[in-house]
Design an enzyme around this catalytic site. Structure first.
Site, PDB file in Angstrom:
ATOM      1  N   ASN A   9       0.836  -1.105  -0.076  1.00 21.13           N
ATOM      2  CA  ASN A   9      -0.103  -0.086  -0.131  1.00 21.13           C
ATOM      3  C   ASN A   9       0.961   1.123  -0.140  1.00 21.13           C
ATOM      4  O   ASN A   9       1.426   1.582   1.155  1.00 21.13           O
ATOM      5  CB  ASN A   9      -0.860   0.020   1.203  1.00 21.13           C
ATOM      6  CG  ASN A   9      -1.789   1.269   1.361  1.00 21.13           C
ATOM      7  OD1 ASN A   9      -1.768   2.081   0.501  1.00 21.13           O
ATOM      8  ND2 ASN A   9      -2.463   1.207   2.516  1.00 21.13           N
ATOM      9  N   TRP A  10       0.887   1.912  -1.078  1.00 24.28           N
ATOM     10  CA  TRP A  10       1.950   3.029  -1.218  1.00 24.28           C
ATOM     11  C   TRP A  10       1.358   3.987  -0.299  1.00 24.28           C
ATOM     12  O   TRP A  10       2.098   5.065  -0.478  1.00 24.28           O
ATOM     13  CB  TRP A  10       2.103   3.499  -2.743  1.00 24.28           C
ATOM     14  CG  TRP A  10       2.936   2.276  -3.399  1.00 24.28           C
ATOM     15  CD1 TRP A  10       3.141   0.917  -3.377  1.00 24.28           C
ATOM     16  CD2 TRP A  10       3.507   2.422  -4.701  1.00 24.28           C
ATOM     17  NE1 TRP A  10       3.859   0.315  -4.292  1.00 24.28           N
ATOM     18  CE2 TRP A  10       4.022   1.287  -5.192  1.00 24.28           C
ATOM     19  CE3 TRP A  10       3.577   3.535  -5.701  1.00 24.28           C
ATOM     20  CZ2 TRP A  10       4.736   0.858  -6.385  1.00 24.28           C
ATOM     21  CZ3 TRP A  10       4.248   3.461  -6.947  1.00 24.28           C
ATOM     22  CH2 TRP A  10       4.868   1.905  -7.200  1.00 24.28           C
ATOM     23  N   LYS A  11       0.329   4.378  -0.252  1.00 31.18           N
ATOM     24  CA  LYS A  11      -0.408   5.326   0.279  1.00 31.18           C
ATOM     25  C   LYS A  11      -0.317   6.718  -0.648  1.00 31.18           C
ATOM     26  O   LYS A  11      -0.449   6.463  -1.716  1.00 31.18           O
ATOM     27  CB  LYS A  11       0.041   5.649   1.753  1.00 31.18           C
ATOM     28  CG  LYS A  11      -0.118   4.366   2.655  1.00 31.18           C
ATOM     29  CD  LYS A  11       0.032   4.632   4.033  1.00 31.18           C
ATOM     30  CE  LYS A  11      -0.251   3.249   4.911  1.00 31.18           C
ATOM     31  NZ  LYS A  11      -0.176   3.257   6.294  1.00 31.18           N
ATOM     32  N   HIS A  95      -9.610   1.208   4.838  1.00 32.84           N
ATOM     33  CA  HIS A  95      -8.174   1.148   5.646  1.00 32.84           C
ATOM     34  C   HIS A  95      -8.516   2.126   6.810  1.00 32.84           C
ATOM     35  O   HIS A  95      -9.244   2.989   6.675  1.00 32.84           O
ATOM     36  CB  HIS A  95      -7.318   1.529   4.586  1.00 32.84           C
ATOM     37  CG  HIS A  95      -5.927   1.787   5.433  1.00 32.84           C
ATOM     38  ND1 HIS A  95      -5.390   2.694   6.070  1.00 32.84           N
ATOM     39  CD2 HIS A  95      -4.813   0.988   5.051  1.00 32.84           C
ATOM     40  CE1 HIS A  95      -4.190   2.588   6.428  1.00 32.84           C
ATOM     41  NE2 HIS A  95      -3.812   1.348   5.828  1.00 32.84           N
ATOM     42  N   GLU A  97      -7.028   4.655   7.875  1.00 39.37           N
ATOM     43  CA  GLU A  97      -6.769   6.028   7.430  1.00 39.37           C
ATOM     44  C   GLU A  97      -7.911   6.545   6.830  1.00 39.37           C
ATOM     45  O   GLU A  97      -8.459   7.724   7.013  1.00 39.37           O
ATOM     46  CB  GLU A  97      -5.411   6.280   6.638  1.00 39.37           C
ATOM     47  CG  GLU A  97      -4.196   6.111   7.676  1.00 39.37           C
ATOM     48  CD  GLU A  97      -3.049   5.496   6.830  1.00 39.37           C
ATOM     49  OE1 GLU A  97      -3.048   5.437   5.527  1.00 39.37           O
ATOM     50  OE2 GLU A  97      -2.148   4.798   7.442  1.00 39.37           O
ATOM     51  N   GLU A 167      -5.319  -4.899  10.480  1.00 39.67           N
ATOM     52  CA  GLU A 167      -4.385  -3.996  10.630  1.00 39.67           C
ATOM     53  C   GLU A 167      -4.670  -3.130  12.075  1.00 39.67           C
ATOM     54  O   GLU A 167      -5.230  -1.845  12.184  1.00 39.67           O
ATOM     55  CB  GLU A 167      -4.311  -2.706   9.532  1.00 39.67           C
ATOM     56  CG  GLU A 167      -3.914  -3.536   8.320  1.00 39.67           C
ATOM     57  CD  GLU A 167      -3.552  -2.433   7.182  1.00 39.67           C
ATOM     58  OE1 GLU A 167      -2.200  -2.775   6.830  1.00 39.67           O
ATOM     59  OE2 GLU A 167      -3.779  -1.096   7.185  1.00 39.67           O
ATOM     60  N   GLY A 173       2.634   2.330  10.747  1.00 37.59           N
ATOM     61  CA  GLY A 173       3.463   3.512  10.601  1.00 37.59           C
ATOM     62  C   GLY A 173       3.950   4.069  11.852  1.00 37.59           C
ATOM     63  O   GLY A 173       4.691   5.170  12.055  1.00 37.59           O
ATOM     64  N   SER A 213       3.483  -2.056  10.427  1.00 37.13           N
ATOM     65  CA  SER A 213       4.776  -2.024  10.662  1.00 37.13           C
ATOM     66  C   SER A 213       5.523  -3.331  10.199  1.00 37.13           C
ATOM     67  O   SER A 213       6.560  -3.788  10.726  1.00 37.13           O
ATOM     68  CB  SER A 213       5.156  -1.591  12.152  1.00 37.13           C
ATOM     69  OG  SER A 213       4.766  -0.367  12.522  1.00 37.13           O
ATOM     70  N   GLY A 234       2.893  -1.017   4.381  1.00 34.50           N
ATOM     71  CA  GLY A 234       3.031   0.442   4.226  1.00 34.50           C
ATOM     72  C   GLY A 234       4.390   0.893   3.646  1.00 34.50           C
ATOM     73  O   GLY A 234       4.921   0.652   2.683  1.00 34.50           O
ATOM     74  N   GLY A 235       5.031   1.413   4.774  1.00 34.02           N
ATOM     75  CA  GLY A 235       6.363   1.863   4.623  1.00 34.02           C
ATOM     76  C   GLY A 235       7.458   1.338   3.943  1.00 34.02           C
ATOM     77  O   GLY A 235       8.066   1.770   3.013  1.00 34.02           O
TER      78      GLY A 235
HETATM   79  P1  13P Z   1       2.828   0.465   7.825  1.00 34.18           P
HETATM   80  O1  13P Z   1       3.694  -0.477   7.275  1.00 34.18           O
HETATM   81  O2  13P Z   1       3.804   1.944   7.211  1.00 34.18           O
HETATM   82  O3  13P Z   1       3.050   0.528   9.179  1.00 34.18           O
HETATM   83  O4  13P Z   1       1.551   0.570   7.231  1.00 34.18           O
HETATM   84  C1  13P Z   1       0.706  -0.424   7.307  1.00 34.18           C
HETATM   85  C2  13P Z   1      -0.498  -0.255   6.502  1.00 34.18           C
HETATM   86  O5  13P Z   1      -1.399   0.832   6.965  1.00 34.18           O
HETATM   87  C3  13P Z   1      -0.719  -0.785   5.160  1.00 34.18           C
HETATM   88  O6  13P Z   1      -2.062  -0.616   4.583  1.00 34.18           O
END
Ligand code: 13P
Length: 251
Positions: A9-11, A95, A97, A167, A173, A213, A234-235
């Site tokens: 997930n590149w966000k 998600h 977010e 999640e 994050g 994470s 994510g990251g």
């Molecule tokens: P991180 O891997 O940056 O914690 O993000 C997880 C996430 O929200 C994937 O959708």
């Protein structure tokens, strides 16, 4: 029985050149990385160029969100049929977010999920508790209510087509990853919920991803859990070597 699935997930990250370079590097490395399914979910605007960069590889394309309506006067929205048109196979829905920053309720997630299931997309439905909820021993209740609301009215045949991602919000994050025991316990709960709502076979076949994470150095222990079928990253998915190492850990 359940093929591992690793989703990046590149966000809201990268730019045009960076998106093309990242997608190309992942596609190039994936050939040798292994047999797990993998997908990248760039921002909407980069979907076409990422589609081009991964063409011919086994990496699938996904989106991070979609509108519950198929077309019409919905300024600023992107529909499921549009995502299919661009070559998307997956769409992330609900998600945390989206839930926390853009006010998406379970009812909204449910409407989007129903819309996604009218297309060929595979929805990845996200659930997860806040830190305060975990500390108050409410994790199971929170997940149960998110599942009940997000999957409301869906038949077993429809739910068979979805992927669920757990999640925990406190792990997203933050670098504070859930322990394999914490992830496994919630995934087992999720399977029980699916068995109760639908049936044992559906519960056993549904892919359950962990997100929060996930990094190359913790992926192996999380993915070794019997009920963790993959990861929503994510990251760490913004670096090709790191994302490929997570895919390799799934094999
Ligand atoms: P991180 O891997 O940056 O914690 O993000 C997880 C996430 O929200 C994937 O959708």
């Amino acid at each position: 029985m359940r093929r591992p699935l690793i989703v990046g997930n590149w966000k809201m990250n990268s730019d045009k050149a960076g998106a093309a370079a990242l997608a190309s590097a992942i596609a190039k490395g994936f050939a040798t990385a292994g047999r797990a399914d993998a997908a990248v979910c760039p921002p909407f605007v980069y979907l076409p160029l990422v589609a081009d960069a991964i063409a011919g590889s086994a990496i699938a394309l996904g989106a991070q969100n979609m509108c519950a309506e198929p077309s019409g006067a919905f300024t600023g929205e992107v529909s499921g049929p549009m995502l299919v048109d661009l070559g998307c196979r997956y769409v992330i829905l609900g998600h945390s977010e989206r839930r926390q920053l853009f006010g998406e309720s379970d009812a909204v997630v449910n409407r989007k999920l129903i819309a996604a299931l009218k297309t060929s997309l595979t929805p990845i439905v996200c659930v997860g508790e806040l830190l305060a909820q975990r500390e108050a021993n409410q994790t199971t209740d929170v997940i149960q209510s998110q599942i009940a609301g997000s999957l409301a009215g869906l038949t077993a045949d429809e739910v068979r087509r979805i992927v669920v991602a757990y999640e925990p919000v406190w792990a997203i994050g933050t670098g504070k990853v859930a322990t394999p025991e914490q992830a496994e316990a919630v995934h087992l709960d999720l399977r029980r919920m699916l068995a109760t709502r639908y049936n044992d076979q559906l519960a056993a076949e549904t892919r359950l991803l962990y997100g929060g994470s996930v990094k190359a150095d913790n992926a192996r222990s999380l993915l070794a859990c019997p009920n963790v079928d993959g990861a929503l990253v994510g990251g760490a998915c913004l670096k090709a070597e790191e994302f490929l190492a997570i895919i390799a850990a799934a094999n």
